[in-house]
Design an enzyme around this catalytic site. Structure first.
Site, PDB file in Angstrom:
ATOM      1  N   HIS A 179       0.851  -1.195   0.000  1.00 41.82           N
ATOM      2  CA  HIS A 179       0.000   0.000   0.000  1.00 41.82           C
ATOM      3  C   HIS A 179       0.884   1.242   0.000  1.00 41.82           C
ATOM      4  CE1 HIS A 179      -3.814   2.124   0.696  1.00 41.82           C
ATOM      5  NE2 HIS A 179      -3.163   2.887   1.557  1.00 41.82           N
TER       6      HIS A 179
ATOM      7  N   ASP B  33       0.980   5.294  -0.021  1.00 44.80           N
ATOM      8  CA  ASP B  33       0.195   6.488   0.318  1.00 44.80           C
ATOM      9  C   ASP B  33       0.806   7.758  -0.247  1.00 44.80           C
ATOM     10  OD1 ASP B  33      -1.997   5.532   2.008  1.00 44.80           O
ATOM     11  OD2 ASP B  33      -0.412   4.887   3.385  1.00 44.80           O
TER      12      ASP B  33
ATOM     13  N   HIS C 228      -2.696   4.730  -3.188  1.00 43.87           N
ATOM     14  CA  HIS C 228      -3.790   5.508  -2.586  1.00 43.87           C
ATOM     15  C   HIS C 228      -3.450   6.990  -2.722  1.00 43.87           C
ATOM     16  CE1 HIS C 228      -5.837   6.603   1.557  1.00 43.87           C
ATOM     17  NE2 HIS C 228      -6.398   7.235   0.540  1.00 43.87           N
TER      18      HIS C 228
ATOM     19  N   MET D 220      -3.930  10.658  -2.073  1.00 42.99           N
ATOM     20  CA  MET D 220      -4.569  11.681  -1.240  1.00 42.99           C
ATOM     21  C   MET D 220      -4.110  13.020  -1.792  1.00 42.99           C
ATOM     22  SD  MET D 220      -3.997   9.742   2.372  1.00 42.99           S
ATOM     23  CE  MET D 220      -2.861   8.579   1.634  1.00 42.99           C
TER      24      MET D 220
ATOM     25  N   MET E  56     -12.166   4.786   4.368  1.00 42.46           N
ATOM     26  CA  MET E  56     -11.216   5.229   5.397  1.00 42.46           C
ATOM     27  C   MET E  56     -11.813   5.002   6.781  1.00 42.46           C
ATOM     28  SD  MET E  56      -8.556   6.223   3.761  1.00 42.46           S
ATOM     29  CE  MET E  56      -7.631   6.709   5.219  1.00 42.46           C
TER      30      MET E  56
ATOM     31  N   GLY F 202      -4.145  11.269   6.251  1.00 41.96           N
ATOM     32  CA  GLY F 202      -3.078  12.243   6.469  1.00 41.96           C
ATOM     33  C   GLY F 202      -1.967  11.766   7.368  1.00 41.96           C
TER      34      GLY F 202
ATOM     35  N   GLY G 281      -0.348   8.076   9.740  1.00 42.78           N
ATOM     36  CA  GLY G 281      -0.466   6.718  10.257  1.00 42.78           C
ATOM     37  C   GLY G 281      -0.646   6.754  11.779  1.00 42.78           C
ATOM     38  N   GLY G 282      -0.919   5.598  12.345  1.00 40.97           N
ATOM     39  CA  GLY G 282      -0.951   5.458  13.797  1.00 40.97           C
ATOM     40  C   GLY G 282      -2.156   6.059  14.493  1.00 40.97           C
TER      41      GLY G 282
ATOM     42  N   ASP H  16      -8.849   1.201   5.584  1.00 44.42           N
ATOM     43  CA  ASP H  16      -7.538   1.807   5.806  1.00 44.42           C
ATOM     44  C   ASP H  16      -7.568   2.715   7.036  1.00 44.42           C
ATOM     45  OD1 ASP H  16      -5.034   2.974   5.556  1.00 44.42           O
ATOM     46  OD2 ASP H  16      -5.425   3.901   3.600  1.00 44.42           O
ATOM     47  N   GLY H  17      -6.754   2.360   8.042  1.00 43.03           N
ATOM     48  CA  GLY H  17      -6.592   3.209   9.213  1.00 43.03           C
ATOM     49  C   GLY H  17      -6.909   2.494  10.513  1.00 43.03           C
ATOM     50  N   GLY H  18      -5.912   2.412  11.382  1.00 43.94           N
ATOM     51  CA  GLY H  18      -6.130   1.815  12.701  1.00 43.94           C
ATOM     52  C   GLY H  18      -6.397   0.324  12.669  1.00 43.94           C
TER      53      GLY H  18
ATOM     54  N   GLY I 140      -0.478  -0.111   8.610  1.00 43.48           N
ATOM     55  CA  GLY I 140       0.835   0.528   8.658  1.00 43.48           C
ATOM     56  C   GLY I 140       1.517   0.283   9.980  1.00 43.48           C
TER      57      GLY I 140
HETATM   58  C1  DX5 Z   1      -3.587   7.332   6.287  1.00 40.44           C
HETATM   59  C2  DX5 Z   1      -3.085   6.367   5.258  1.00 40.44           C
HETATM   60  C3  DX5 Z   1      -2.951   4.991   5.755  1.00 40.44           C
HETATM   61  C4  DX5 Z   1      -1.964   4.793   6.862  1.00 40.44           C
HETATM   62  C5  DX5 Z   1      -2.548   3.778   7.786  1.00 40.44           C
HETATM   63  O1  DX5 Z   1      -3.856   8.547   5.703  1.00 40.44           O
HETATM   64  O2  DX5 Z   1      -3.950   6.330   4.157  1.00 40.44           O
HETATM   65  O3  DX5 Z   1      -2.687   4.060   4.695  1.00 40.44           O
HETATM   66  O4  DX5 Z   1      -0.703   4.360   6.449  1.00 40.44           O
HETATM   67  O5  DX5 Z   1      -1.741   3.703   8.894  1.00 40.44           O
HETATM   68  P1  DX5 Z   1      -2.159   2.920  10.215  1.00 40.44           P
HETATM   69  O6  DX5 Z   1      -2.361   1.484   9.839  1.00 40.44           O
HETATM   70  O7  DX5 Z   1      -0.977   3.137  11.082  1.00 40.44           O
HETATM   71  O8  DX5 Z   1      -3.415   3.555  10.751  1.00 40.44           O
HETATM   72 ZN    ZN Z   2      -3.717   4.627   2.642  1.00 48.69          ZN
END
Ligand code: DX5
Ligand code: ZN
Length: 218
Positions: free
Chosen positions: A32, A34, A65, A67, A136, A141, A143-144, A174-176, A196
């Site tokens: 993936h 970003d 992806h 953004m 989402m 914007g 990770g984590g 995607d996310g968390g 991530g």
């Molecule tokens: C956030 C990204 C995600 C991010 C997810 O804007 O699109 O792909 O890397 O990260 P985690 O898994 O740490 O939430």
């Molecule tokens: Zn992403």
């Protein structure tokens, strides 16, 4: 078949070639990727040049992806850089039907992304043009961040919508994502999970990829 797509947003940017090799060795299904432009989201990450560079280090499909504002202006660049799946935000494009068609015409799988606040009706009339929809489960914007559970209802509604039309749609979240939230998403109808932080900080990333795919701790 549940797929896991580790996000290299959490990787070491100074050593990206080796990082995607690690992702492949963990048994992941996609990488993936970003792309952030500093306008649609505040952060700036990387673009087609990085995509081309990592392409040489893995056989895995690159799940890009976007953004970014004006996603339609970057389609050919990412195709030429070796992207396999290209997703873009509905919130960043007033002509998503046309952009989806352009991505498919360029030879990639096409998908739309919806922010946590965006309703499914934005994509209801373009589902036939989508290979994938990315929902989402955090605001894009960074990770984590913490998983937003309201996405679960959206996943199940989207799966029902796709099934009702006989579409084998990929629903990516995607996310968390960790093994626990992955389990909830899979149960709701998702089949592609981006992760991530949970994977890259795990003591055993390979076991973490397996646990996310299973939707439970191993
Ligand atoms: C956030 C990204 C995600 C991010 C997810 O804007 O699109 O792909 O890397 O990260 P985690 O898994 O740490 O939430
Ligand atoms: Zn992403």
């Amino acid at each position: 078949m549940i797929k896991v797509a580790p996000s290299i947003l959490s990787a070491d940017f100074a050593d990206m070639g080796r990082e995607v090799e690690r992702v492949e060795a963990w048994g992941a299904d996609y990488v993936h990727f970003d792309v952030m432009d500093g306008s649609f989201v505040n952060a700036i990450t990387f673009g087609p040049a990085m995509c081309k560079a990592v392409r040489k280090h893995t056989e895995l499909p690159l799940d890009v992806h976007l953004m970014v504002e004006h996603p339609e202006t970057h389609i050919e660049q990412f195709r030429d850089a070796g992207a396999n799946i290209l997703t873009f935000h509905a919130e960043a494009d007033r002509h998503i039907h046309r952009t989806l068609q352009k991505i498919r015409l360029a030879g990639m799988k096409a998908g739309v992304v919806l922010n946590p606040a965006s309703p499914l009706c934005l994509i209801e009339h373009v589902l036939e043009e989508c290979d994938m929809v990315l929902l989402m489960s955090v605001n894009p914007g960074a990770g984590g961040q913490k998983f937003i559970p309201e996405v679960l209802k959206k996943i199940s509604e989207l799966r029902a919508m796709a099934n009702a039309r006989g579409l084998a749609l990929d629903i990516e979240v995607d996310g968390g994502i960790n093994p626990e939230t992955a389990g909830l998403c899979i149960k709701a109808g998702a089949n592609v999970l981006v992760a991530g932080n949970s994977v890259f900080t795990a003591p055993d990333p390979k076991a973490m990829v397996t646990a996310i795919r299973a939707g439970s701790a191993v």
